[in-house]
Write a protein that holds these residues in place. Structure first.
Motif, PDB file in Angstrom:
ATOM      1  N   VAL A  96       0.566  -1.175   0.045  1.00 38.43           N
ATOM      2  CA  VAL A  96      -0.075   0.538   0.234  1.00 38.43           C
ATOM      3  C   VAL A  96       0.675   1.308  -0.184  1.00 38.43           C
ATOM      4  O   VAL A  96       1.912   1.235   0.586  1.00 38.43           O
ATOM      5  CB  VAL A  96      -0.619  -0.190   1.021  1.00 38.43           C
ATOM      6  CG1 VAL A  96      -1.708   1.482   1.253  1.00 38.43           C
ATOM      7  CG2 VAL A  96      -2.207  -1.429   1.148  1.00 38.43           C
ATOM      8  N   VAL A  97       0.479   1.964  -0.988  1.00 38.44           N
ATOM      9  CA  VAL A  97       1.119   3.201  -0.766  1.00 38.44           C
ATOM     10  C   VAL A  97       0.636   4.829  -0.958  1.00 38.44           C
ATOM     11  O   VAL A  97      -0.932   4.606  -1.574  1.00 38.44           O
ATOM     12  CB  VAL A  97       2.387   2.845  -2.274  1.00 38.44           C
ATOM     13  CG1 VAL A  97       3.497   2.613  -2.137  1.00 38.44           C
ATOM     14  CG2 VAL A  97       1.881   3.252  -3.391  1.00 38.44           C
ATOM     15  N   ASP A  98       0.973   5.983  -0.585  1.00 41.58           N
ATOM     16  CA  ASP A  98       0.301   7.180  -0.840  1.00 41.58           C
ATOM     17  C   ASP A  98       0.876   8.314  -1.472  1.00 41.58           C
ATOM     18  O   ASP A  98       2.103   7.917  -1.850  1.00 41.58           O
ATOM     19  CB  ASP A  98      -0.043   7.440   0.700  1.00 41.58           C
ATOM     20  CG  ASP A  98       0.363   7.993   1.800  1.00 41.58           C
ATOM     21  OD1 ASP A  98       1.758   8.351   1.454  1.00 41.58           O
ATOM     22  OD2 ASP A  98       0.301   8.686   2.803  1.00 41.58           O
ATOM     23  N   ARG A  99       0.050   9.248  -1.248  1.00 37.80           N
ATOM     24  CA  ARG A  99       0.534  10.390  -1.981  1.00 37.80           C
ATOM     25  C   ARG A  99       1.809  11.387  -1.029  1.00 37.80           C
ATOM     26  O   ARG A  99       2.634  11.680  -2.398  1.00 37.80           O
ATOM     27  CB  ARG A  99      -0.497  11.447  -2.719  1.00 37.80           C
ATOM     28  CG  ARG A  99      -0.964  10.584  -3.508  1.00 37.80           C
ATOM     29  CD  ARG A  99      -1.384  11.514  -4.564  1.00 37.80           C
ATOM     30  NE  ARG A  99      -2.484  11.029  -5.855  1.00 37.80           N
ATOM     31  CZ  ARG A  99      -1.715  10.308  -6.818  1.00 37.80           C
ATOM     32  NH1 ARG A  99      -0.824  10.675  -7.122  1.00 37.80           N
ATOM     33  NH2 ARG A  99      -2.530  10.093  -7.154  1.00 37.80           N
ATOM     34  N   ASP A 100       2.036  10.581  -0.118  1.00 41.71           N
ATOM     35  CA  ASP A 100       3.541  11.184   0.575  1.00 41.71           C
ATOM     36  C   ASP A 100       4.170  10.418   0.643  1.00 41.71           C
ATOM     37  O   ASP A 100       5.183  10.415   1.135  1.00 41.71           O
ATOM     38  CB  ASP A 100       2.726  11.041   1.965  1.00 41.71           C
ATOM     39  CG  ASP A 100       1.776  12.493   2.336  1.00 41.71           C
ATOM     40  OD1 ASP A 100       1.560  13.607   1.134  1.00 41.71           O
ATOM     41  OD2 ASP A 100       1.261  12.389   3.160  1.00 41.71           O
ATOM     42  N   GLY A 101       4.068   9.182   0.357  1.00 49.49           N
ATOM     43  CA  GLY A 101       5.346   8.238  -0.331  1.00 49.49           C
ATOM     44  C   GLY A 101       5.543   7.100   0.979  1.00 49.49           C
ATOM     45  O   GLY A 101       6.613   6.294   1.020  1.00 49.49           O
ATOM     46  N   ARG A 102       4.711   7.633   1.641  1.00 42.14           N
ATOM     47  CA  ARG A 102       4.177   6.209   2.747  1.00 42.14           C
ATOM     48  C   ARG A 102       4.434   4.665   2.090  1.00 42.14           C
ATOM     49  O   ARG A 102       3.090   4.309   1.361  1.00 42.14           O
ATOM     50  CB  ARG A 102       3.340   6.638   4.232  1.00 42.14           C
ATOM     51  CG  ARG A 102       3.637   5.592   5.236  1.00 42.14           C
ATOM     52  CD  ARG A 102       2.263   5.484   5.980  1.00 42.14           C
ATOM     53  NE  ARG A 102       3.406   6.854   7.138  1.00 42.14           N
ATOM     54  CZ  ARG A 102       3.092   7.097   7.775  1.00 42.14           C
ATOM     55  NH1 ARG A 102       1.752   6.920   8.488  1.00 42.14           N
ATOM     56  NH2 ARG A 102       3.788   7.754   9.534  1.00 42.14           N
ATOM     57  N   GLU A 103       4.687   3.721   2.270  1.00 43.83           N
ATOM     58  CA  GLU A 103       4.187   2.606   2.176  1.00 43.83           C
ATOM     59  C   GLU A 103       4.143   1.202   3.555  1.00 43.83           C
ATOM     60  O   GLU A 103       4.947   1.399   4.263  1.00 43.83           O
ATOM     61  CB  GLU A 103       5.951   2.275   1.418  1.00 43.83           C
ATOM     62  CG  GLU A 103       5.406   0.456   0.895  1.00 43.83           C
ATOM     63  CD  GLU A 103       6.484   0.438  -0.044  1.00 43.83           C
ATOM     64  OE1 GLU A 103       7.472  -0.894   0.132  1.00 43.83           O
ATOM     65  OE2 GLU A 103       7.370   0.598  -1.204  1.00 43.83           O
ATOM     66  N   GLY A 104       3.675   0.741   2.605  1.00 44.10           N
ATOM     67  CA  GLY A 104       3.101  -0.540   4.446  1.00 44.10           C
ATOM     68  C   GLY A 104       2.909  -1.951   3.000  1.00 44.10           C
ATOM     69  O   GLY A 104       2.986  -1.842   2.086  1.00 44.10           O
ATOM     70  N   MET A 105       3.794  -2.985   4.208  1.00 45.62           N
ATOM     71  CA  MET A 105       3.802  -4.101   3.019  1.00 45.62           C
ATOM     72  C   MET A 105       3.060  -5.833   3.655  1.00 45.62           C
ATOM     73  O   MET A 105       3.348  -5.352   5.173  1.00 45.62           O
ATOM     74  CB  MET A 105       5.212  -4.797   2.740  1.00 45.62           C
ATOM     75  CG  MET A 105       5.634  -5.994   2.108  1.00 45.62           C
ATOM     76  SD  MET A 105       7.120  -6.312   1.656  1.00 45.62           S
ATOM     77  CE  MET A 105       7.649  -5.167   0.266  1.00 45.62           C
ATOM     78  N   GLY A 106       2.265  -6.072   3.425  1.00 43.32           N
ATOM     79  CA  GLY A 106       2.184  -7.477   4.824  1.00 43.32           C
ATOM     80  C   GLY A 106       1.747  -9.092   3.246  1.00 43.32           C
ATOM     81  O   GLY A 106       1.703  -8.183   2.260  1.00 43.32           O
ATOM     82  N   GLY A 107       2.287  -9.787   4.022  1.00 40.30           N
ATOM     83  CA  GLY A 107       2.185 -11.250   3.295  1.00 40.30           C
ATOM     84  C   GLY A 107       1.877 -12.064   4.181  1.00 40.30           C
ATOM     85  O   GLY A 107       1.341 -12.359   5.038  1.00 40.30           O
TER      86      GLY A 107
END
Length: 190
Positions: A96-107
């Motif tokens: 998941v990414v947002d317009r501010d460059g933050r990212e999250g990842m899940g597996g």
């Protein structure tokens, strides 16, 4: 909870992926608009290994964000991993990414694959097509998925994808905890 997004793009039109994202996000913000867009993953049709599969999910999320007016984007990618003993397992990742460059990842979705399926994948088939062939099915990857077939319906592909979407949303669902972590890293000089 203050979830500051009204529009979310998903880097796929696959109905299973869209349903998984919608299912999770409806619990966060019921009025959220979720749209799918066809984008390239930038990895082979059958990603091999966790890193390549993660890269495909990230590429999908970034492309969906870039091509839409959404504030948040989700990329989902399924792959397979060759194990040292010659067996093969599945893998799946959400980014998941947002317009501010933050990212999250899940597996999630790590399960053993039958040798007959692994042999077909090594011969060049995608997991979904291999499962269609051995299970006499059609459209496995747009429906119950390999997981649905191999678990005799206990888990289908959508329900297997939902936890990884929720995991990837953690930076937005618990923002103060992630902000605190970032501040302590800065204080420690890391």
């Amino acid at each position: 909870m203050n979830f500051p997004f009204a529009r979310v793009a998903v880097g796929s039109r696959n109905p299973v992926k869209l349903a998984a994202v919608r299912s999770v996000l409806e619990r966060v913000q019921p009025a959220l608009q979720v749209e799918g867009i066809d984008v390239a993953s930038g990895v082979p049709d059958q990603p091999m290994g966790d890193e390549e599969t993660q890269r495909g999910a990230r590429n999908r999320a970034l492309a969906a964000l870039q091509l839409t007016g959404a504030e948040l984007a989700v990329g989902l990618e399924g792959g397979v991993v060759e194990l040292a003993d010659g067996r093969m397992r599945s893998c799946a990742w959400a980014v998941v990414v947002d317009r501010d460059g933050r990212e999250g990842m899940g597996g999630s979705l790590s399960m053993p694959l039958p040798d007959v399926v692994a042999a077909r994948i090594r011969a060049g088939e995608e997991l979904g097509h291999a499962m269609d062939a051995i299970a006499s099915a059609v459209g496995t990857k747009h429906g119950r998925g390999a997981v649905g077939i191999l678990t005799a319906g206990l888990i289908d592909r959508q329900r297997a994808y939902e936890p990884m979407v929720a995991y990837a949303l953690a930076p937005w669902l618990a923002p103060t905890l992630f902000a605190a972590t970032n501040r302590s890293d800065d204080q420690d000089g890391r």
